[in-house]
Design a protein around this motif. Structure first.
Motif, PDB file in Angstrom:
ATOM      1  N   ASP A 236       0.876  -1.016   0.120  1.00 15.86           N
ATOM      2  CA  ASP A 236      -0.247  -0.002  -0.067  1.00 15.86           C
ATOM      3  C   ASP A 236       0.788   0.973  -0.154  1.00 15.86           C
ATOM      4  O   ASP A 236       0.624   1.633   0.710  1.00 15.86           O
ATOM      5  CB  ASP A 236      -0.775  -0.491   0.812  1.00 15.86           C
ATOM      6  N   VAL A 237       1.861   1.149  -1.125  1.00 17.17           N
ATOM      7  CA  VAL A 237       2.617   2.793  -1.357  1.00 17.17           C
ATOM      8  C   VAL A 237       3.470   2.231  -2.817  1.00 17.17           C
ATOM      9  O   VAL A 237       2.476   1.804  -3.714  1.00 17.17           O
ATOM     10  CB  VAL A 237       4.250   2.252  -0.211  1.00 17.17           C
ATOM     11  N   GLY A 238       3.983   3.788  -3.110  1.00 19.15           N
ATOM     12  CA  GLY A 238       4.232   3.317  -4.005  1.00 19.15           C
ATOM     13  C   GLY A 238       5.430   3.087  -4.394  1.00 19.15           C
ATOM     14  O   GLY A 238       6.255   2.970  -3.603  1.00 19.15           O
ATOM     15  N   VAL A 239       5.431   2.804  -5.785  1.00 19.52           N
ATOM     16  CA  VAL A 239       6.308   2.036  -6.785  1.00 19.52           C
ATOM     17  C   VAL A 239       7.916   2.487  -6.222  1.00 19.52           C
ATOM     18  O   VAL A 239       8.924   2.249  -5.587  1.00 19.52           O
ATOM     19  CB  VAL A 239       6.709   2.451  -8.306  1.00 19.52           C
ATOM     20  N   ARG A 240       8.116   4.311  -6.069  1.00 22.54           N
ATOM     21  CA  ARG A 240       9.177   4.156  -5.765  1.00 22.54           C
ATOM     22  C   ARG A 240       9.777   4.367  -4.158  1.00 22.54           C
ATOM     23  O   ARG A 240      10.889   4.407  -4.009  1.00 22.54           O
ATOM     24  CB  ARG A 240       9.087   6.264  -5.154  1.00 22.54           C
ATOM     25  N   THR A 241       8.641   4.004  -3.301  1.00 22.10           N
ATOM     26  CA  THR A 241       8.812   3.939  -2.310  1.00 22.10           C
ATOM     27  C   THR A 241       9.263   2.597  -1.772  1.00 22.10           C
ATOM     28  O   THR A 241      10.115   2.393  -0.829  1.00 22.10           O
ATOM     29  CB  THR A 241       7.370   3.877  -0.938  1.00 22.10           C
TER      30      THR A 241
END
Length: 333
Positions: free
Chosen positions: A31-36
């Motif tokens: 439940d985060v972004g690809v960059r994270t």
């Protein structure tokens, strides 16, 4: 994910479950972004975890070999399986202390519910005598079965079960389920047995757990009874000896009772539990209950005792020994 450390642990756990994950898949699961995800992978690498990646628009990630051992997130069945394996390894030379240390660490981080289940499994299980290792594959017993049975032993609750069938089969058992009082789990010769009393007939039985399918709901509590003891054979609570005697005798083609001119303790010291049980008659005599695939094998076995004896049954064994005695007498004359 509320903290970076929690997210890193979750990321490590995901990487151990599959050979490869794409960046978007990990991002969705966390439940985060690809960059994270890319930043968290960099943090893991800085901590010594060899996370390998492939280039591309999305990229993919896998946990490589070497580096630090990642933490493991185990479900209940996996935790039980690991704990059982560590306890079994405790008797192996060279790894006993290491397995005990690993088991303590595992139990320390378990939730109270699961720790209580493992304690019940440990306290309800006894090991049978060590014999020659079997070459047969060890039948699989589900961790959920071990947990349920050991909890019933602890709580003194009856179990409803089918026995003698393939537990994985979806077909109905041909007979009504048994209702039993469970007393101990015995592990002997790569098999798990439940020592139980069948309520319908009141008989004590060793039930192979790989042939058991549990049938909830389970029964009410019961008042425990005492395992019948034979003088000189085993203590009233020696469930392992009961299993050994029952399982071994079920495979004999010839059953014999031999009166031996020696105290029970002396005979017991010379007899492997898997090939005989001993009953005390008095301070100087005892009865050996044994058997084998043939009269010849029984004759050889009782001769190896190197004690005076007399055949009580079967008559055919006495006849065979008379023929042997005459043959040996001719050979020695």
């Amino acid at each position: 994910m509320t903290t970076t450390s929690t997210r890193l642990l979750a990321l490590l756990a995901l990487l151990t479950t599959r050979p490869s994950w794409s960046g978007p898949e990990l991002a969705e699961r966390l439940d985060v972004g690809v960059r994270t995800v890319r930043n968290d992978v960099a943090r893991l690498r800085a901590l010594g975890y060899p996370v390998e990646s492939t280039t591309g628009r999305t990229g993919s990630y896998r946990l490589g070999a070497g580096g630090s051992l990642p933490p493991l997130l185990l479900d209940d069945d996996e935790a039980v399986a690991v704990a059982v394996g560590l306890r079994a390894a405790g008797g192996v030379a060279g790894v006993g202390q290491s397995s005990a240390s690993a088991l303590r660490k595992l139990e320390q981080v378990m939730p109270d519910r699961l720790r209580r289940e493992l304690t019940a499994l440990h306290e309800s299980t006894v090991e049978g005598p060590r014999t020659t290792a079997s070459t047969d594959p060890e039948p699989e017993v589900g961790a959920d079965v071990l947990r349920t049975v050991s909890a019933a032993v602890r709580d003194r609750r009856c179990l409803r079960l089918d026995h003698g069938i393939d537990p994985a089969s979806t077909e109905l058992a041909p007979t009504p389920p048994l209702t039993v009082e469970p007393y101990r789990v015995v592990r002997w010769q790569q098999r798990w047995y439940l020592v139980a009393v069948e309520l319908a007939g009141g008989s004590w039985q060793p039930l192979r757990l790989d042939r058991v399918r549990l049938r909830p709901p389970h029964g009410a509590r019961f008042v425990p009874r005492t395992l019948p003891a034979r003088p000189g054979v085993h203590a009233a609570d020696d469930y392992a000896a009961f299993v050994v005697r029952q399982v071994a005798s079920s495979g004999w083609a010839v059953h014999a009772r031999i009166e031996v001119a020696a105290p029970a303790a002396e005979v017991i010291a010379r007899v492997n539990p898997a090939v005989g049980a001993v009953e005390a008659l008095d301070g100087e005599r005892s009865v050996l209950v044994t058997g084998a695939d043939s009269l010849e094998m029984v004759a050889v076995f009782v001769g190896l005792l190197d004690l005076d004896f007399r055949v009580l049954e079967p008559p055919a064994l006495a006849e065979h020994l008379r023929a042997l005695a005459a043959r040996y007498a001719r050979a020695a004359s």
